[in-house]
Scaffold this motif. Structure first.
Motif, PDB file in Angstrom:
ATOM      1  N   PRO A 172       0.827  -1.211   0.000  1.00 34.91           N
ATOM      2  CA  PRO A 172       0.000   0.000   0.000  1.00 34.91           C
ATOM      3  C   PRO A 172       0.864   1.266   0.000  1.00 34.91           C
ATOM      4  O   PRO A 172       1.860   1.331   0.714  1.00 34.91           O
ATOM      5  CB  PRO A 172      -0.826  -0.121   1.284  1.00 34.91           C
ATOM      6  CG  PRO A 172      -0.161  -1.167   2.103  1.00 34.91           C
ATOM      7  CD  PRO A 172       0.599  -2.059   1.173  1.00 34.91           C
ATOM      8  N   CYS A 173       0.474   2.212  -0.850  1.00 34.29           N
ATOM      9  CA  CYS A 173       1.204   3.477  -1.027  1.00 34.29           C
ATOM     10  C   CYS A 173       2.584   3.259  -1.651  1.00 34.29           C
ATOM     11  O   CYS A 173       3.521   4.016  -1.408  1.00 34.29           O
ATOM     12  CB  CYS A 173       1.287   4.285   0.258  1.00 34.29           C
ATOM     13  SG  CYS A 173      -0.338   4.694   0.923  1.00 34.29           S
ATOM     14  N   SER A 174       2.682   2.229  -2.494  1.00 35.06           N
ATOM     15  CA  SER A 174       3.883   2.033  -3.307  1.00 35.06           C
ATOM     16  C   SER A 174       4.094   3.250  -4.197  1.00 35.06           C
ATOM     17  O   SER A 174       3.135   3.922  -4.577  1.00 35.06           O
ATOM     18  CB  SER A 174       3.685   0.804  -4.206  1.00 35.06           C
ATOM     19  OG  SER A 174       4.744   0.696  -5.133  1.00 35.06           O
ATOM     20  N   LEU A 175       5.340   3.503  -4.555  1.00 35.44           N
ATOM     21  CA  LEU A 175       5.625   4.595  -5.487  1.00 35.44           C
ATOM     22  C   LEU A 175       5.518   4.122  -6.937  1.00 35.44           C
ATOM     23  O   LEU A 175       5.713   4.887  -7.861  1.00 35.44           O
ATOM     24  CB  LEU A 175       7.022   5.166  -5.232  1.00 35.44           C
ATOM     25  CG  LEU A 175       7.210   5.822  -3.862  1.00 35.44           C
ATOM     26  CD1 LEU A 175       8.622   6.378  -3.729  1.00 35.44           C
ATOM     27  CD2 LEU A 175       6.189   6.927  -3.623  1.00 35.44           C
ATOM     28  N   MET A 176       5.220   2.835  -7.119  1.00 34.44           N
ATOM     29  CA  MET A 176       5.093   2.307  -8.486  1.00 34.44           C
ATOM     30  C   MET A 176       3.685   2.553  -9.007  1.00 34.44           C
ATOM     31  O   MET A 176       2.714   2.279  -8.306  1.00 34.44           O
ATOM     32  CB  MET A 176       5.422   0.805  -8.461  1.00 34.44           C
ATOM     33  CG  MET A 176       5.244   0.139  -9.808  1.00 34.44           C
ATOM     34  SD  MET A 176       6.145  -1.432  -9.857  1.00 34.44           S
ATOM     35  CE  MET A 176       5.295  -2.223 -11.219  1.00 34.44           C
ATOM     36  N   PRO A 177       3.563   3.086 -10.240  1.00 41.76           N
ATOM     37  CA  PRO A 177       2.230   3.379 -10.792  1.00 41.76           C
ATOM     38  C   PRO A 177       1.392   2.115 -10.968  1.00 41.76           C
ATOM     39  O   PRO A 177       1.939   1.033 -11.188  1.00 41.76           O
ATOM     40  CB  PRO A 177       2.526   4.015 -12.150  1.00 41.76           C
ATOM     41  CG  PRO A 177       3.995   4.225 -12.232  1.00 41.76           C
ATOM     42  CD  PRO A 177       4.648   3.407 -11.177  1.00 41.76           C
ATOM     43  N   ARG A 178       0.063   2.280 -10.917  1.00 40.23           N
ATOM     44  CA  ARG A 178      -0.852   1.143 -11.108  1.00 40.23           C
ATOM     45  C   ARG A 178      -1.100   0.978 -12.608  1.00 40.23           C
ATOM     46  O   ARG A 178      -2.086   1.463 -13.152  1.00 40.23           O
ATOM     47  CB  ARG A 178      -2.155   1.409 -10.355  1.00 40.23           C
ATOM     48  CG  ARG A 178      -1.963   1.441  -8.840  1.00 40.23           C
ATOM     49  CD  ARG A 178      -3.131   2.047  -8.113  1.00 40.23           C
ATOM     50  NE  ARG A 178      -3.205   3.482  -8.316  1.00 40.23           N
ATOM     51  CZ  ARG A 178      -4.160   4.272  -7.819  1.00 40.23           C
ATOM     52  NH1 ARG A 178      -5.124   3.749  -7.081  1.00 40.23           N
ATOM     53  NH2 ARG A 178      -4.144   5.567  -8.052  1.00 40.23           N
ATOM     54  N   LEU A 179      -0.165   0.278 -13.262  1.00 37.92           N
ATOM     55  CA  LEU A 179      -0.128   0.305 -14.722  1.00 37.92           C
ATOM     56  C   LEU A 179      -1.312  -0.395 -15.385  1.00 37.92           C
ATOM     57  O   LEU A 179      -1.761   0.029 -16.442  1.00 37.92           O
ATOM     58  CB  LEU A 179       1.204  -0.299 -15.193  1.00 37.92           C
ATOM     59  CG  LEU A 179       2.415   0.556 -14.754  1.00 37.92           C
ATOM     60  CD1 LEU A 179       3.686  -0.264 -14.737  1.00 37.92           C
ATOM     61  CD2 LEU A 179       2.586   1.762 -15.660  1.00 37.92           C
ATOM     62  N   GLY A 180      -1.833  -1.449 -14.754  1.00 35.38           N
ATOM     63  CA  GLY A 180      -3.015  -2.124 -15.315  1.00 35.38           C
ATOM     64  C   GLY A 180      -4.290  -1.406 -14.921  1.00 35.38           C
ATOM     65  O   GLY A 180      -5.100  -1.029 -15.774  1.00 35.38           O
ATOM     66  N   SER A 181      -4.470  -1.192 -13.633  1.00 35.40           N
ATOM     67  CA  SER A 181      -5.714  -0.584 -13.140  1.00 35.40           C
ATOM     68  C   SER A 181      -5.942   0.804 -13.725  1.00 35.40           C
ATOM     69  O   SER A 181      -7.081   1.196 -13.957  1.00 35.40           O
ATOM     70  CB  SER A 181      -5.685  -0.493 -11.610  1.00 35.40           C
ATOM     71  OG  SER A 181      -5.506  -1.779 -11.061  1.00 35.40           O
ATOM     72  N   ASN A 182      -4.869   1.555 -13.965  1.00 25.91           N
ATOM     73  CA  ASN A 182      -5.018   2.897 -14.531  1.00 25.91           C
ATOM     74  C   ASN A 182      -4.970   2.889 -16.059  1.00 25.91           C
ATOM     75  O   ASN A 182      -4.838   3.939 -16.685  1.00 25.91           O
ATOM     76  CB  ASN A 182      -3.955   3.847 -13.967  1.00 25.91           C
ATOM     77  CG  ASN A 182      -4.299   4.294 -12.561  1.00 25.91           C
ATOM     78  OD1 ASN A 182      -5.429   4.125 -12.103  1.00 25.91           O
ATOM     79  ND2 ASN A 182      -3.330   4.873 -11.864  1.00 25.91           N
ATOM     80  N   LYS A 183      -5.058   1.713 -16.651  1.00 29.05           N
ATOM     81  CA  LYS A 183      -5.133   1.564 -18.117  1.00 29.05           C
ATOM     82  C   LYS A 183      -3.936   2.205 -18.833  1.00 29.05           C
ATOM     83  O   LYS A 183      -4.075   2.790 -19.901  1.00 29.05           O
ATOM     84  CB  LYS A 183      -6.438   2.153 -18.682  1.00 29.05           C
ATOM     85  CG  LYS A 183      -7.702   1.659 -18.000  1.00 29.05           C
ATOM     86  CD  LYS A 183      -8.160   0.329 -18.593  1.00 29.05           C
ATOM     87  CE  LYS A 183      -9.388  -0.217 -17.879  1.00 29.05           C
ATOM     88  NZ  LYS A 183      -9.233  -1.586 -17.392  1.00 29.05           N
TER      89      LYS A 183
END
Ligand code: HEC
Length: 206
Positions: A172-183
């Motif tokens: 939780p609160c990773s600095l890695m972007p949510r590449l799938g969920s954010n399309k």
């Protein structure tokens, strides 16, 4: 009685002084939100939602990316629920395509609008992946030999897919972007990047 009360008060005051000294100056969240919004006056209408924090981003901001346990668990649960899995049950695609996706920072910038190419994953901006690529960021851990260290395991391969799809589901609160969920990336693209990280033939593991 009075003596006890005074000493408790003294401890409380001393404690407050210590924690105040350690705290960073408070950020006015409303001002910060307004500054972000005013910085992108010409953002197209379909970009406007990107300027508004979702529930997870709000919680991470409120806790300076260090959420208390219960909040962190709520974030993980919410983000995990957004992960979509490949219909064919295969987590690995083509590592050669994955390397191109990892190299590419294309997409979601003003100069990429309207989009003319598929988005990239920009993995090298934060991770070392191969020995051949000398230019990489260090915000995330090095992924050199990531698959080899994990014995190319099936559960580990699935975990990499989930990490790329939505990093907050495991951290939780990773600095890695949510590449799938954010399309940002499609399921097929994520599979290609998983192959880059987890395939024995990929330059990550050679
Ligand atoms: C903006 C920076 C950033 C980008 C871009 C990024 N990551 Fe990450 N990544 C991180 C950070 C920070 C962590 C450590 C926290 C975590 O596990 O979520 C991480 C963790 C990981 C992990 C787990 C590492 C471990 O210790 O087990 C993997 C695998 C990974 N990233 C792969 C990728 C891939 C593949 C891409 C490109 C599609 C990518 N990342 C893009 C920042 C980034």
């Amino acid at each position: 009685m009075r003596k006890i009360f005074i000493s408790i008060a003294a401890v409380l005051i001393a404690g407050t002084a210590v924690s105040t000294a350690q705290q960073k100056p408070a950020v006015d969240r409303a001002k910060a939100d307004a500054a972000v919004k005013s910085a992108f006056p010409s953002a197209p209408a379909d970009w406007q939602p990107r300027l508004v924090q979702d529930e997870t981003m709000k919680q991470c901001s409120a806790h300076d990316n260090l959420p208390p346990k219960a909040v962190g668990e709520a974030i993980q649960k919410r983000e995990r629920a957004t992960i979509e899995y490949p219909a064919d049950g295969q987590f690995m695609g083509d590592w050669k395509r994955g390397e191109r996706i990892a190299q590419s920072g294309y997409g979601l910038r003003f100069t990429d609008y309207p989009p003319r190419n598929p988005n990239g994953g920009n993995c090298y901006a934060c991770h070392q992946l191969t020995k051949a690529e000398l230019s990489f960021g260090t915000v995330g851990p090095s992924l050199l030999n990531y698959g080899g260290i994990r014995k190319f395991g099936a559960a580990e391969t699935k975990a990499v897919y989930e990490k790329i799809y939505n990093a907050h589901a495991s951290y939780p609160c990773s600095l890695m972007p949510r590449l799938g969920s954010n399309k940002v990336l499609t399921i097929e693209q994520i599979k290609d990047v998983v192959a880059l990280v987890m395939s024995p033939d990929s330059p990550v593991n050679k």
